[in-house]
Motif scaffolding. Sequence first.
Motif, PDB file in Angstrom:
ATOM      1  N   ILE A 119       3.559  -1.140   3.999  1.00 26.98           N
ATOM      2  CA  ILE A 119       2.927   0.160   3.771  1.00 26.98           C
ATOM      3  C   ILE A 119       4.057   1.149   3.571  1.00 26.98           C
ATOM      4  O   ILE A 119       4.981   1.217   4.381  1.00 26.98           O
ATOM      5  CB  ILE A 119       2.058   0.588   4.958  1.00 26.98           C
ATOM      6  N   TYR A 158       0.848   5.163   0.279  1.00 23.59           N
ATOM      7  CA  TYR A 158       0.068   6.343   0.656  1.00 23.59           C
ATOM      8  C   TYR A 158       0.965   7.553   0.444  1.00 23.59           C
ATOM      9  O   TYR A 158       2.008   7.672   1.082  1.00 23.59           O
ATOM     10  CB  TYR A 158      -0.357   6.222   2.122  1.00 23.59           C
ATOM     11  N   GLU A 215      -6.909   6.592   7.947  1.00 25.29           N
ATOM     12  CA  GLU A 215      -7.845   5.790   8.739  1.00 25.29           C
ATOM     13  C   GLU A 215      -8.977   5.261   7.870  1.00 25.29           C
ATOM     14  O   GLU A 215      -9.419   4.122   8.033  1.00 25.29           O
ATOM     15  CB  GLU A 215      -8.415   6.605   9.908  1.00 25.29           C
ATOM     16  N   PHE A 230      -7.575   2.384   5.742  1.00 29.78           N
ATOM     17  CA  PHE A 230      -7.438   1.171   6.540  1.00 29.78           C
ATOM     18  C   PHE A 230      -8.795   0.533   6.836  1.00 29.78           C
ATOM     19  O   PHE A 230      -8.912  -0.685   6.902  1.00 29.78           O
ATOM     20  CB  PHE A 230      -6.704   1.443   7.842  1.00 29.78           C
ATOM     21  N   LEU A 288       0.862  -1.171   0.000  1.00 30.13           N
ATOM     22  CA  LEU A 288       0.000   0.000   0.000  1.00 30.13           C
ATOM     23  C   LEU A 288       0.903   1.228   0.000  1.00 30.13           C
ATOM     24  O   LEU A 288       1.762   1.378   0.876  1.00 30.13           O
ATOM     25  CB  LEU A 288      -0.892   0.015   1.243  1.00 30.13           C
ATOM     26  N   ILE A 346     -10.053  -1.645   3.644  1.00 27.98           N
ATOM     27  CA  ILE A 346      -9.237  -2.688   3.026  1.00 27.98           C
ATOM     28  C   ILE A 346      -9.011  -3.814   4.027  1.00 27.98           C
ATOM     29  O   ILE A 346      -9.198  -3.627   5.226  1.00 27.98           O
ATOM     30  CB  ILE A 346      -7.860  -2.161   2.535  1.00 27.98           C
ATOM     31  N   ASP A 347      -8.615  -4.959   3.517  1.00 28.23           N
ATOM     32  CA  ASP A 347      -8.173  -6.054   4.375  1.00 28.23           C
ATOM     33  C   ASP A 347      -6.676  -5.863   4.565  1.00 28.23           C
ATOM     34  O   ASP A 347      -5.882  -6.192   3.686  1.00 28.23           O
ATOM     35  CB  ASP A 347      -8.480  -7.392   3.714  1.00 28.23           C
ATOM     36  N   GLN A 348      -6.287  -5.313   5.709  1.00 26.59           N
ATOM     37  CA  GLN A 348      -4.888  -4.977   5.954  1.00 26.59           C
ATOM     38  C   GLN A 348      -3.977  -6.195   5.903  1.00 26.59           C
ATOM     39  O   GLN A 348      -2.800  -6.069   5.578  1.00 26.59           O
ATOM     40  CB  GLN A 348      -4.742  -4.270   7.296  1.00 26.59           C
ATOM     41  N   SER A 349      -4.508  -7.360   6.176  1.00 22.58           N
ATOM     42  CA  SER A 349      -3.677  -8.563   6.156  1.00 22.58           C
ATOM     43  C   SER A 349      -3.212  -8.932   4.754  1.00 22.58           C
ATOM     44  O   SER A 349      -2.300  -9.737   4.595  1.00 22.58           O
ATOM     45  CB  SER A 349      -4.432  -9.742   6.782  1.00 22.58           C
ATOM     46  N   GLU A 350      -3.813  -8.338   3.727  1.00 20.12           N
ATOM     47  CA  GLU A 350      -3.407  -8.604   2.345  1.00 20.12           C
ATOM     48  C   GLU A 350      -2.114  -7.884   1.959  1.00 20.12           C
ATOM     49  O   GLU A 350      -1.515  -8.199   0.945  1.00 20.12           O
ATOM     50  CB  GLU A 350      -4.503  -8.179   1.373  1.00 20.12           C
ATOM     51  N   TYR A 351      -1.708  -6.914   2.760  1.00 21.46           N
ATOM     52  CA  TYR A 351      -0.551  -6.089   2.424  1.00 21.46           C
ATOM     53  C   TYR A 351       0.660  -6.478   3.260  1.00 21.46           C
ATOM     54  O   TYR A 351       0.584  -6.560   4.482  1.00 21.46           O
ATOM     55  CB  TYR A 351      -0.883  -4.606   2.613  1.00 21.46           C
TER      56      TYR A 351
END
Length: 82
Positions: free
Chosen positions: A67, A13, A53, A56, A11, A59-64
């Motif tokens: 960051i 940003y 925020e 987050f 991800l 999205i499914d943060q576990s996929e990344y």
Amino acid sequence: MGENKKADKILLYYNPHSGSRVFKNNLDYIVERCQAAGYHLAPVRASKGIVIEDVFANIDQSEYSRIIAAGGENVVSDVLPG
């Protein structure tokens, strides 16, 4: 990248208006380098109304696996836990 290996997702940003805008001018190069290394880059442009925020929360943060925050101290402080 092997046939059975799923690409790691990153991800990104970033704020395109920070500093000398060097990052914005090199965004395509950064995407190319990440893809060449086997990563899938998901860029999110920081702007009014889009805060980390909200990103987050949607999205499914576990996929990344990573960051990356780019574009000045405000962007970095937004991403790091306070």
